[in-house]
Design a protein around this motif. Sequence first.
Motif, PDB file in Angstrom:
ATOM      1  N   HIS A  85       0.832  -1.210   0.000  1.00  0.00           N
ATOM      2  CA  HIS A  85       0.000   0.000   0.000  1.00  0.00           C
ATOM      3  C   HIS A  85       0.865   1.257   0.000  1.00  0.00           C
ATOM      4  O   HIS A  85       1.944   1.277   0.599  1.00  0.00           O
ATOM      5  CB  HIS A  85      -0.975  -0.005   1.187  1.00  0.00           C
TER       6      HIS A  85
ATOM      7  N   ALA B 121      -2.273   4.981   2.878  1.00  0.00           N
ATOM      8  CA  ALA B 121      -3.459   4.454   2.191  1.00  0.00           C
ATOM      9  C   ALA B 121      -3.898   3.127   2.826  1.00  0.00           C
ATOM     10  O   ALA B 121      -3.227   2.604   3.721  1.00  0.00           O
ATOM     11  CB  ALA B 121      -3.172   4.261   0.705  1.00  0.00           C
ATOM     12  N   ARG B 122      -5.014   2.598   2.323  1.00  0.00           N
ATOM     13  CA  ARG B 122      -5.605   1.408   2.937  1.00  0.00           C
ATOM     14  C   ARG B 122      -5.525   0.167   2.074  1.00  0.00           C
ATOM     15  O   ARG B 122      -5.885  -0.917   2.528  1.00  0.00           O
ATOM     16  CB  ARG B 122      -7.094   1.676   3.240  1.00  0.00           C
ATOM     17  N   ARG B 123      -5.112   0.338   0.817  1.00  0.00           N
ATOM     18  CA  ARG B 123      -5.044  -0.884   0.005  1.00  0.00           C
ATOM     19  C   ARG B 123      -3.832  -0.900  -0.930  1.00  0.00           C
ATOM     20  O   ARG B 123      -3.201   0.121  -1.158  1.00  0.00           O
ATOM     21  CB  ARG B 123      -6.350  -1.097  -0.752  1.00  0.00           C
ATOM     22  N   ALA B 124      -3.557  -2.090  -1.436  1.00  0.00           N
ATOM     23  CA  ALA B 124      -2.342  -2.298  -2.233  1.00  0.00           C
ATOM     24  C   ALA B 124      -2.478  -1.650  -3.603  1.00  0.00           C
ATOM     25  O   ALA B 124      -3.495  -1.803  -4.283  1.00  0.00           O
ATOM     26  CB  ALA B 124      -2.080  -3.790  -2.382  1.00  0.00           C
TER      27      ALA B 124
ATOM     28  N   GLY C 179      -8.352  -2.398   5.294  1.00  0.00           N
ATOM     29  CA  GLY C 179      -7.362  -1.328   5.363  1.00  0.00           C
ATOM     30  C   GLY C 179      -6.969  -0.946   6.773  1.00  0.00           C
ATOM     31  O   GLY C 179      -6.410   0.127   6.992  1.00  0.00           O
TER      32      GLY C 179
ATOM     33  N   ALA D 236      -2.886  -5.733   2.530  1.00  0.00           N
ATOM     34  CA  ALA D 236      -1.767  -5.057   1.862  1.00  0.00           C
ATOM     35  C   ALA D 236      -0.570  -4.987   2.797  1.00  0.00           C
ATOM     36  O   ALA D 236      -0.722  -4.777   4.002  1.00  0.00           O
ATOM     37  CB  ALA D 236      -2.183  -3.648   1.445  1.00  0.00           C
TER      38      ALA D 236
ATOM     39  N   TYR E 118       7.969   4.120   0.495  1.00  0.00           N
ATOM     40  CA  TYR E 118       6.847   4.291  -0.450  1.00  0.00           C
ATOM     41  C   TYR E 118       7.294   5.091  -1.666  1.00  0.00           C
ATOM     42  O   TYR E 118       7.024   4.715  -2.823  1.00  0.00           O
ATOM     43  CB  TYR E 118       5.673   4.966   0.272  1.00  0.00           C
TER      44      TYR E 118
ATOM     45  N   THR F 155      -2.483  -2.169 -10.006  1.00  0.00           N
ATOM     46  CA  THR F 155      -3.395  -3.317  -9.894  1.00  0.00           C
ATOM     47  C   THR F 155      -3.673  -3.986 -11.241  1.00  0.00           C
ATOM     48  O   THR F 155      -4.368  -5.003 -11.282  1.00  0.00           O
ATOM     49  CB  THR F 155      -4.733  -2.873  -9.257  1.00  0.00           C
TER      50      THR F 155
ATOM     51  N   LEU G 218      -7.182   7.499  -3.332  1.00  0.00           N
ATOM     52  CA  LEU G 218      -7.370   6.408  -2.362  1.00  0.00           C
ATOM     53  C   LEU G 218      -7.880   6.942  -1.036  1.00  0.00           C
ATOM     54  O   LEU G 218      -7.511   8.043  -0.604  1.00  0.00           O
ATOM     55  CB  LEU G 218      -6.039   5.679  -2.120  1.00  0.00           C
TER      56      LEU G 218
END
Lengths: 334, 334
Positions: free
Chosen positions: A146, A150-153, A205, A218, A228, A248, B286
Amino acid sequence: MTVVDANLLRDVAAKALKRAGIPQDHADQQLNLLFEAELRGIPSHGFLRLDRITRRIANGVADPNVRGLHEWRKRAFLSVDGQRGLGPVVVNAALEALTARARETGIAVAAIRNSNHIGMLGWYAERVAAEGFTIIALSTSEALVHPWGARRAMLGTNPIAIGIPSEDRPFMMDTATGIVSMGEIHDHAHRKAPIPQHWALDAAGNPTTDAEAAKKGAIAPFGQAKGYALGLAFELLVSSLASAAIGTDVRGTLDETEICNKGDIFIVIDGPHYGLKAYLDEIRALEPAAGFDRVLIPGERGRACREQRLRDGVPIADEVWERLQVLAGTKVAA
Amino acid sequence: MTVVDANLLRDVAAKALKRAGIPQDHADQQLNLLFEAELRGIPSHGFLRLDRITRRIANGVADPNVRGLHEWRKRAFLSVDGQRGLGPVVVNAALEALTARARETGIAVAAIRNSNHIGMLGWYAERVAAEGFTIIALSTSEALVHPWGARRAMLGTNPIAIGIPSEDRPFMMDTATGIVSMGEIHDHAHRKAPIPQHWALDAAGNPTTDAEAAKKGAIAPFGQAKGYALGLAFELLVSSLASAAIGTDVRGTLDETEICNKGDIFIVIDGPHYGLKAYLDEIRALEPAAGFDRVLIPGERGRACREQRLRDGVPIADEVWERLQVLAGTKVAA
């Protein structure tokens, strides 16, 4: 876990690859890559992957017979269409062309698309550095990490390897930009062990210590915002230069049926090699901090592990060893 | 802190550089670099450094009149002897040669030694990416960062910047491989504020929260072992290719009297630019994790800060503003 003699393990894996219909030369390259990962203590990039490779060949998303099409877009920029070839076969062919060109131009880059999983980047980096070149290797993968905050990959684990020649052995570092590999999280889940709080988020998340929940969530980038930034830069750089899928949209490094659309970048430099050994020895000799036995140089723990495993055997998960023998035809499936 | 109008600040700094005997064209380059750092909220690389630059010129360890000697060792490998020139002047001249060559060869590298501090790497990366090139920039510095598991500094803060063209504005990230800058630690010491436990070691190599003690100690690498591996790889790569000093032998980026012997590496790639904006927009959109307002793209906080400061003025430390006016001759020293 079973400890298997290194030669026996290699022989059985060689049989398995041969039975999958891979030409001998290409099978040897795939074998060496996976075997080196086992020797260096990175089982997530070892024979665990062999079963998937054979299935991908059977499903037509990996072609064991090709080496990739080379197009020199400019004098030192090699664009490679991997033709769905095996990762190490396509990369080795590209590196051969790249090192020859870098000898002439001083630096050359290969941008590879449409090849399969290329495994442990350090395997390539160390060999090219041993030939006297500095090398930077980057590769993308399915979105598992992620963005910071953020909360997702949205990012691959996007590893980097750097190899640099030195007087004796080359320096080689190889690290992913995720704080941990998904393999490590699967291993914790398998052992029903909790994971540290800062490793991963669950599917919603939120931070989790439940490895099973993390498998659907994630992984955190290493080093927070800085890691990051690096992982994102690598994703953009590779995708952009290799005309590969991004975020994605990336497929085919973890499944058995999708065409692999990630990219790989190799930069090879034929520069001067100065004496790095005295400096590295100085680091090795530093007094360790509390809680450390000694100060390590990246890559050297893997090398020591390699020596020990060649001598004493390779610990391998029972199901991986079982499956390998079935694929090799040396054992009948239970 | 004083908030100074951006135009006024720039004018005063321009006068100060002119009075130091720097030719106009070279003074403009040095000015733009320092001014951009102030605008983007990185005062450690801003006008704080101007006084030292003028003293280094007066002491003969920086020559404001030169642009560096270029030697193409191979078709795409530029070796630069910076002739003790000003960092941005030497780098800009090298980048001009490098981008022209990369247009022809697809990739080119400059290895620079014997130049002065080159400041914020992102300044170069963003401009070159805006011209349509992918760029990787590396630079070494005095040893301030400890190897992971060691007790004393052996590595520079060894920043990396990566610039990548996109449809609208280029992507640019710029980060050091130390967990924090020494400037940040000095700032805490100045304010008598404690630092977090994991930022630094004292002179004896023990973790400290005392910023004053940390000034004599060592900064931690970011991201623990992974950040150490990257920082070390950059140190080795730059030193090796640029024939520059390494580790504790590096001098001249923090003092006024020593010849600067660190190195800089710039890799410029003329590759395809694919649409990165849609992916970056997806990341921007996001849902943020708990404790975050929004998900950021590296470099964009600096750009927003720049817009705001151009409009509303630049906060600058009183002593830096005072000194700048004295150097400019617009104010008499107290």
